[in-house]
Design a protein around this motif. Structure first.
Motif, PDB file in Angstrom:
ATOM      1  N   THR A 168       0.914  -1.436  -0.299  1.00 24.69           N
ATOM      2  CA  THR A 168      -0.137  -0.226   0.169  1.00 24.69           C
ATOM      3  C   THR A 168       1.251   0.805  -0.067  1.00 24.69           C
ATOM      4  O   THR A 168       0.765   1.949  -0.743  1.00 24.69           O
ATOM      5  CB  THR A 168      -0.714   0.779   1.432  1.00 24.69           C
ATOM      6  OG1 THR A 168      -1.398  -0.901   1.364  1.00 24.69           O
ATOM      7  CG2 THR A 168      -1.870   1.116   1.086  1.00 24.69           C
ATOM      8  N   PHE A 169       1.490   1.382   0.930  1.00 22.83           N
ATOM      9  CA  PHE A 169       2.868   2.086   0.672  1.00 22.83           C
ATOM     10  C   PHE A 169       2.975   2.944  -0.669  1.00 22.83           C
ATOM     11  O   PHE A 169       3.683   3.704  -0.994  1.00 22.83           O
ATOM     12  CB  PHE A 169       3.763   1.995   2.102  1.00 22.83           C
ATOM     13  CG  PHE A 169       4.859   3.329   2.095  1.00 22.83           C
ATOM     14  CD1 PHE A 169       4.247   4.774   2.648  1.00 22.83           C
ATOM     15  CD2 PHE A 169       6.259   3.038   1.257  1.00 22.83           C
ATOM     16  CE1 PHE A 169       5.430   6.041   2.755  1.00 22.83           C
ATOM     17  CE2 PHE A 169       6.864   4.278   1.270  1.00 22.83           C
ATOM     18  CZ  PHE A 169       6.672   5.337   2.175  1.00 22.83           C
ATOM     19  N   MET A 170       3.725   2.020  -0.780  1.00 22.36           N
ATOM     20  CA  MET A 170       4.717   1.221  -2.412  1.00 22.36           C
ATOM     21  C   MET A 170       3.936   1.781  -3.483  1.00 22.36           C
ATOM     22  O   MET A 170       4.033   2.913  -3.651  1.00 22.36           O
ATOM     23  CB  MET A 170       4.612   0.049  -2.844  1.00 22.36           C
ATOM     24  CG  MET A 170       6.263  -0.532  -1.962  1.00 22.36           C
ATOM     25  SD  MET A 170       7.327   1.255  -1.837  1.00 22.36           S
ATOM     26  CE  MET A 170       8.518   0.147  -0.198  1.00 22.36           C
ATOM     27  N   ILE A 171       2.414   1.822  -3.508  1.00 24.90           N
ATOM     28  CA  ILE A 171       1.655   2.145  -4.596  1.00 24.90           C
ATOM     29  C   ILE A 171       1.364   3.689  -4.512  1.00 24.90           C
ATOM     30  O   ILE A 171       1.119   4.558  -5.270  1.00 24.90           O
ATOM     31  CB  ILE A 171       0.286   1.654  -4.440  1.00 24.90           C
ATOM     32  CG1 ILE A 171       0.427   0.086  -4.956  1.00 24.90           C
ATOM     33  CG2 ILE A 171      -0.825   1.530  -5.497  1.00 24.90           C
ATOM     34  CD1 ILE A 171      -0.465  -0.966  -4.825  1.00 24.90           C
ATOM     35  N   ILE A 172       0.819   4.044  -2.974  1.00 21.60           N
ATOM     36  CA  ILE A 172       0.612   5.511  -3.104  1.00 21.60           C
ATOM     37  C   ILE A 172       2.279   6.069  -3.307  1.00 21.60           C
ATOM     38  O   ILE A 172       2.225   7.169  -3.802  1.00 21.60           O
ATOM     39  CB  ILE A 172       0.365   6.382  -1.353  1.00 21.60           C
ATOM     40  CG1 ILE A 172      -0.796   4.879  -0.780  1.00 21.60           C
ATOM     41  CG2 ILE A 172      -0.291   7.575  -0.914  1.00 21.60           C
ATOM     42  CD1 ILE A 172      -0.745   4.886   0.790  1.00 21.60           C
ATOM     43  N   ALA A 173       3.487   6.099  -2.699  1.00 17.70           N
ATOM     44  CA  ALA A 173       4.333   6.817  -4.027  1.00 17.70           C
ATOM     45  C   ALA A 173       4.683   6.711  -4.964  1.00 17.70           C
ATOM     46  O   ALA A 173       5.153   7.377  -5.480  1.00 17.70           O
ATOM     47  CB  ALA A 173       5.511   5.564  -2.617  1.00 17.70           C
ATOM     48  N   ILE A 174       4.129   5.402  -5.161  1.00 19.48           N
ATOM     49  CA  ILE A 174       4.705   5.339  -7.067  1.00 19.48           C
ATOM     50  C   ILE A 174       3.912   6.599  -7.767  1.00 19.48           C
ATOM     51  O   ILE A 174       4.050   7.284  -7.865  1.00 19.48           O
ATOM     52  CB  ILE A 174       4.024   3.938  -7.097  1.00 19.48           C
ATOM     53  CG1 ILE A 174       4.632   3.516  -7.548  1.00 19.48           C
ATOM     54  CG2 ILE A 174       3.645   4.026  -9.210  1.00 19.48           C
ATOM     55  CD1 ILE A 174       5.227   1.748  -7.309  1.00 19.48           C
ATOM     56  N   ILE A 175       2.303   6.756  -7.212  1.00 19.81           N
ATOM     57  CA  ILE A 175       1.574   7.939  -7.888  1.00 19.81           C
ATOM     58  C   ILE A 175       2.100   9.009  -7.255  1.00 19.81           C
ATOM     59  O   ILE A 175       1.901   9.387  -8.046  1.00 19.81           O
ATOM     60  CB  ILE A 175       0.194   7.651  -6.926  1.00 19.81           C
ATOM     61  CG1 ILE A 175      -0.433   6.048  -7.502  1.00 19.81           C
ATOM     62  CG2 ILE A 175      -0.878   8.640  -6.796  1.00 19.81           C
ATOM     63  CD1 ILE A 175      -1.579   5.997  -6.687  1.00 19.81           C
ATOM     64  N   VAL A 176       2.624   9.080  -5.851  1.00 20.01           N
ATOM     65  CA  VAL A 176       2.836  10.823  -5.390  1.00 20.01           C
ATOM     66  C   VAL A 176       3.913  11.235  -6.524  1.00 20.01           C
ATOM     67  O   VAL A 176       4.064  12.036  -6.895  1.00 20.01           O
ATOM     68  CB  VAL A 176       3.411  11.175  -4.415  1.00 20.01           C
ATOM     69  CG1 VAL A 176       4.029  12.200  -3.839  1.00 20.01           C
ATOM     70  CG2 VAL A 176       1.584  10.625  -3.281  1.00 20.01           C
ATOM     71  N   ILE A 177       5.290  10.346  -5.965  1.00 22.76           N
ATOM     72  CA  ILE A 177       6.084  10.281  -7.557  1.00 22.76           C
ATOM     73  C   ILE A 177       6.138  10.716  -8.318  1.00 22.76           C
ATOM     74  O   ILE A 177       7.181  11.491  -9.159  1.00 22.76           O
ATOM     75  CB  ILE A 177       6.793   9.240  -7.252  1.00 22.76           C
ATOM     76  CG1 ILE A 177       7.809   8.784  -5.803  1.00 22.76           C
ATOM     77  CG2 ILE A 177       8.394   9.490  -7.840  1.00 22.76           C
ATOM     78  CD1 ILE A 177       8.238   7.560  -5.087  1.00 22.76           C
ATOM     79  N   ALA A 178       5.480   9.421  -9.524  1.00 21.14           N
ATOM     80  CA  ALA A 178       5.038   9.951 -10.440  1.00 21.14           C
ATOM     81  C   ALA A 178       4.666  11.145 -11.153  1.00 21.14           C
ATOM     82  O   ALA A 178       4.689  12.327 -12.199  1.00 21.14           O
ATOM     83  CB  ALA A 178       4.079   9.060 -11.405  1.00 21.14           C
ATOM     84  N   LEU A 179       3.514  11.531 -10.015  1.00 20.72           N
ATOM     85  CA  LEU A 179       2.550  13.235 -10.572  1.00 20.72           C
ATOM     86  C   LEU A 179       3.952  13.979 -10.094  1.00 20.72           C
ATOM     87  O   LEU A 179       3.827  15.584 -11.286  1.00 20.72           O
ATOM     88  CB  LEU A 179       1.662  13.712  -9.399  1.00 20.72           C
ATOM     89  CG  LEU A 179       0.480  12.770  -9.482  1.00 20.72           C
ATOM     90  CD1 LEU A 179      -0.647  12.912  -8.250  1.00 20.72           C
ATOM     91  CD2 LEU A 179       0.162  13.014 -10.886  1.00 20.72           C
ATOM     92  N   ILE A 180       5.112  13.474  -8.710  1.00 17.81           N
ATOM     93  CA  ILE A 180       6.291  14.792  -9.027  1.00 17.81           C
ATOM     94  C   ILE A 180       7.444  15.100 -10.473  1.00 17.81           C
ATOM     95  O   ILE A 180       7.124  16.093 -10.184  1.00 17.81           O
ATOM     96  CB  ILE A 180       6.153  14.729  -7.557  1.00 17.81           C
ATOM     97  CG1 ILE A 180       6.174  15.008  -6.087  1.00 17.81           C
ATOM     98  CG2 ILE A 180       8.372  15.621  -7.458  1.00 17.81           C
ATOM     99  CD1 ILE A 180       6.937  14.217  -5.290  1.00 17.81           C
ATOM    100  N   ASP A 181       7.225  13.738 -10.535  1.00 21.00           N
ATOM    101  CA  ASP A 181       8.120  14.215 -11.752  1.00 21.00           C
ATOM    102  C   ASP A 181       7.313  14.528 -13.063  1.00 21.00           C
ATOM    103  O   ASP A 181       7.894  15.297 -13.504  1.00 21.00           O
ATOM    104  CB  ASP A 181       8.094  12.523 -12.205  1.00 21.00           C
ATOM    105  CG  ASP A 181       9.247  12.097 -11.319  1.00 21.00           C
ATOM    106  OD1 ASP A 181       9.577  11.972 -10.704  1.00 21.00           O
ATOM    107  OD2 ASP A 181       9.145  10.210 -11.667  1.00 21.00           O
ATOM    108  N   VAL A 182       6.330  14.095 -13.520  1.00 24.19           N
ATOM    109  CA  VAL A 182       5.132  15.398 -14.384  1.00 24.19           C
ATOM    110  C   VAL A 182       5.462  16.383 -14.187  1.00 24.19           C
ATOM    111  O   VAL A 182       6.319  17.565 -15.199  1.00 24.19           O
ATOM    112  CB  VAL A 182       3.984  14.620 -14.114  1.00 24.19           C
ATOM    113  CG1 VAL A 182       3.172  15.642 -15.244  1.00 24.19           C
ATOM    114  CG2 VAL A 182       3.874  13.196 -14.943  1.00 24.19           C
TER     115      VAL A 182
END
Length: 202
Positions: A168-182
């Motif tokens: 769960t933590f990893m999935i949330i982190a993926i979404i957050v970091i992907a948005l930061i990357d964009v």
């Protein structure tokens, strides 16, 4: 830890200890490319090789993408290769099948194979942004290392028991970091002013 369900107390302790290595595998694709990316703009300016590059018909997106990939790809592959070697050597150091299964499971795979590259992209874009705004390669490198602070906060939060590194933590982190990357890619391309870079540094 939820990962300890069905495992012995010894295996559970090994999983708790080995989770500290997970942070190291998340740090690797961040630390390695920062030095390369931080030098990418200001370093070429100091060696007078940036002006001919910016004078070419290459677009800003192509220029920044090339510099980002040149810094990020070696770091990503190095972290993946290190993780593969780590998995191969786990039986040698006496890790049980339960521990190996956990490390080869979704939590670690998401962290190493997905979050690592996403964090590498964020680190590289941040370093390139810094490199395009300062006048000295050493200053660019020093400022760019600030990007590791969020990862260290995750490490300390894990040690303090405030967070649990799970799927769960990893999935949330993926979404957050992907948005930061964009956001960082968009910001980087929008504020990269060729004329300013060429005329500001003398």
């Amino acid at each position: 830890l939820p990962a300890c369900d069905g495992l012995s107390a010894g295996d559970c302790m090994q999983i708790y200890l080995v989770n500290e290595f997970l942070i190291l595998f998340m740090l690797m694709p961040v630390i390695i490319p920062v030095t390369i990316a931080a030098y990418s703009i200001v370093g070429e300016k100091t060696t007078r090789s940036l002006e001919p590059l910016l004078a070419t018909p290459i677009t800003t997106v192509e220029l920044l993408a090339g510099k980002s990939l040149a810094a990020a790809i070696p770091a990503i592959f190095a972290s993946w290769a290190s993780f593969g070697l780590f998995l191969l050597l786990l039986p040698v150091i006496g890790a049980s099948k339960g521990v190996i299964g956990y490390i080869a499971g979704p939590t670690w795979l998401l962290a190493v194979l997905v979050i690592g590259p996403l964090m590498s992209i964020a680190a590289v874009n941040f370093a390139i942004f810094v490199s395009s705004r300062v006048n000295d390669p050493r200053v660019a490198e020093q400022i760019s290392t600030v990007i590791i602070v969020p990862i260290m906060l995750v490490l300390f939060a894990q040690l303090a028991g405030l967070i649990t590194l799970n799927v769960t933590f990893m999935i949330i982190a993926i979404i957050v970091i992907a948005l930061i990357d964009v956001g960082m890619i968009y910001l980087g391309t929008s504020i990269f002013d060729r004329e300013s870079i060429l005329t500001r540094w003398k």
